[in-house]
Scaffold this active site. Sequence first.
Site, PDB file in Angstrom:
ATOM      1  N   LYS A   1       1.209  -1.353   0.058  1.00 49.20           N
ATOM      2  CA  LYS A   1      -0.222  -0.278   0.135  1.00 49.20           C
ATOM      3  C   LYS A   1       1.508   0.892  -0.483  1.00 49.20           C
ATOM      4  CE  LYS A   1      -2.973   1.000   3.825  1.00 49.20           C
ATOM      5  NZ  LYS A   1      -2.364   2.280   4.112  1.00 49.20           N
ATOM      6  N   SER A   2       2.037   1.586   1.210  1.00 50.06           N
ATOM      7  CA  SER A   2       2.859   2.835   0.942  1.00 50.06           C
ATOM      8  C   SER A   2       3.673   2.913  -0.255  1.00 50.06           C
ATOM      9  CB  SER A   2       3.163   2.594   2.030  1.00 50.06           C
ATOM     10  OG  SER A   2       2.969   2.396   3.085  1.00 50.06           O
TER      11      SER A   2
ATOM     12  N   ARG B   1      -8.583  12.179  12.093  1.00 45.00           N
ATOM     13  CA  ARG B   1      -7.445  12.306  12.213  1.00 45.00           C
ATOM     14  C   ARG B   1      -6.449  13.470  12.351  1.00 45.00           C
ATOM     15  NH1 ARG B   1      -5.141   7.263   9.049  1.00 45.00           N
ATOM     16  NH2 ARG B   1      -3.841   7.595  10.253  1.00 45.00           N
TER      17      ARG B   1
ATOM     18  N   ARG C   1       3.425   6.562  -3.698  1.00 45.66           N
ATOM     19  CA  ARG C   1       4.140   6.756  -3.687  1.00 45.66           C
ATOM     20  C   ARG C   1       4.666   6.326  -5.047  1.00 45.66           C
ATOM     21  NH1 ARG C   1       4.227   5.585   1.577  1.00 45.66           N
ATOM     22  NH2 ARG C   1       5.615   6.793   2.858  1.00 45.66           N
TER      23      ARG C   1
ATOM     24  N   LYS D   1      -4.405   6.240  14.560  1.00 48.95           N
ATOM     25  CA  LYS D   1      -5.174   5.325  13.608  1.00 48.95           C
ATOM     26  C   LYS D   1      -6.264   5.086  12.698  1.00 48.95           C
ATOM     27  CE  LYS D   1      -0.493   4.515  12.756  1.00 48.95           C
ATOM     28  NZ  LYS D   1       0.460   5.374  12.006  1.00 48.95           N
TER      29      LYS D   1
ATOM     30  N   ASP E   1       1.727  -0.981  11.504  1.00 46.83           N
ATOM     31  CA  ASP E   1       0.802  -1.015  11.471  1.00 46.83           C
ATOM     32  C   ASP E   1       0.456  -3.022  11.867  1.00 46.83           C
ATOM     33  OD1 ASP E   1       0.343   0.522  10.538  1.00 46.83           O
ATOM     34  OD2 ASP E   1       0.607   0.411   8.596  1.00 46.83           O
TER      35      ASP E   1
HETATM   36  C1  S3P Z   1       2.099   4.929   5.939  1.00 50.32           C
HETATM   37  C2  S3P Z   1       3.306   5.065   6.912  1.00 50.32           C
HETATM   38  C3  S3P Z   1       2.434   4.910   9.163  1.00 50.32           C
HETATM   39  C4  S3P Z   1       1.146   3.913   8.681  1.00 50.32           C
HETATM   40  C5  S3P Z   1       0.351   3.741   7.490  1.00 50.32           C
HETATM   41  C6  S3P Z   1       0.903   4.024   6.582  1.00 50.32           C
HETATM   42  C7  S3P Z   1       3.150   5.965   5.017  1.00 50.32           C
HETATM   43  O1  S3P Z   1       2.037   6.118   9.482  1.00 50.32           O
HETATM   44  O2  S3P Z   1       0.865   3.528   9.951  1.00 50.32           O
HETATM   45  O3  S3P Z   1       0.130   3.051   7.606  1.00 50.32           O
HETATM   46  O4  S3P Z   1       2.688   5.163   4.179  1.00 50.32           O
HETATM   47  O5  S3P Z   1       3.857   6.592   4.770  1.00 50.32           O
HETATM   48  P1  S3P Z   1       2.385   7.350  10.173  1.00 50.32           P
HETATM   49  O6  S3P Z   1       3.327   8.381   9.220  1.00 50.32           O
HETATM   50  O7  S3P Z   1       1.239   8.638  10.512  1.00 50.32           O
HETATM   51  O8  S3P Z   1       3.528   6.545  11.677  1.00 50.32           O
END
Ligand code: S3P
Length: 417
Positions: free
Chosen positions: A13-14, A112, A18, A331, A304
């Site tokens: 997902k991250s 959030r 990006r 979260k 996570d």
């Molecule tokens: C993420 C960063 C994390 C994570 C989220 C995805 C990202 O959050 O919990 O699921 O893709 O950069 P935080 O930056 O708030 O810790």
Amino acid sequence: MNARGVVRPPGDKSISHRALMFAALAHGTSTVAGLLTGDDVKSTARVLRQLGAKIATIREGSTVSIHGSRLKPSGSRLHCGNSGTTARLMLGILAGQHFRTTLTGDASLRRRPMRRVTEPLREMGATIEETGDHLPVTIRGGRLRGLVYTSPVASAQVKSALLLAALTGGVPVTVREPQRSRDHTERLFLHLGLPLQAHDGVVSYQPSAVSVRPFTLSVPGDASSAAFLVAAAVLAEGGELLIENVGVNPTRTGYLVVLARMGARVDRVNLRDEGGEPVADLLARPAGLVGTEVSAAEIPTLVDEVPVLAVLASRAQGETVFREVGELRVKESNRLELVAANLRAVGVRAEARGNDLHVEGTARPPRGRVETALDHRLAMAFAVLGTVPGADVRLSERRSVAISYPTFFKDLKRILG
Ligand code: S3P
């Protein structure tokens, strides 16, 4: 039940967020394979399209072409859905644009905190209108100045927003964080030949003549989604599960370190590199677990995975303590309170004490109703708990898994045969 066979988690997902963002910033056509088809990534694609990027439909198994050009103002608000990464990283990108944009999101995202990003972006020179700490936020970017910033939270979203603002605004930035958060943005900068330095928890970008050029990328499977499959295999009575094509970036695999300490060794085989990210296949088997202490320093590498690790801890011998997990309150849901309350609801002793989470393991079958609060990771963690012998775990809903792992229930059913 046995867990066996071969399974592939969905795209990370991250990295998917990006990849889409960088491709939208590149002038030309990029192609990305393995993108997550989950709702969060679709939110990023939707807002980038609203800003003029041409992004083909994101379908399972397809390679997606993305045509980027100069971003254009959108006629309407950008709706980031449930996705914190979309909202916070897009604020960074918009800080480098000479136009005004309003971002909003669903009820969970509108609760959030956003100031962790808007404050440093304002210091960089962006004009931001907000009411309190939350979306909706209106941002007008443009002429930015460089920033040296010490973040109070270890957050990849904060760090990435500032790096993207520096990249799009053509200014230098240095970000220091209390502990190192996931480094996918840094790896993509370097993979795309953009000048970036990272050492000792400090990341610096110096603008140069190098711009984002179109690229091809293959997104590895999501380590966080893989964690639910690993957990199902560990809790199973027999079998062996091969989880293929998993990103094993060390800033994401703290859960494997903790699991090893709890007595479950997960082997990494076929280690390789994919677009600057380490990737491997994971081999997971049943194991008897013992409780452990998860230190504050480890939390960013498994932030996570706390829900699923807490579920595993509920089946371990003795107590497990997660130190300094206050971030879980902000979260997709208040995960700190909900993990504890839901464990109690199925007969486990669990409690949030200050910012720590305590879980006492038990051999009794978990039985009861779990409130997911539409949080995908709570739904998946407790679905895994529901696979242990004698369990009767009823989830308040299951559809939230579409956020990060649309085929989760199908895959879980298949590996448990
Ligand atoms: C993420 C960063 C994390 C994570 C989220 C995805 C990202 O959050 O919990 O699921 O893709 O950069 P935080 O930056 O708030 O810790």
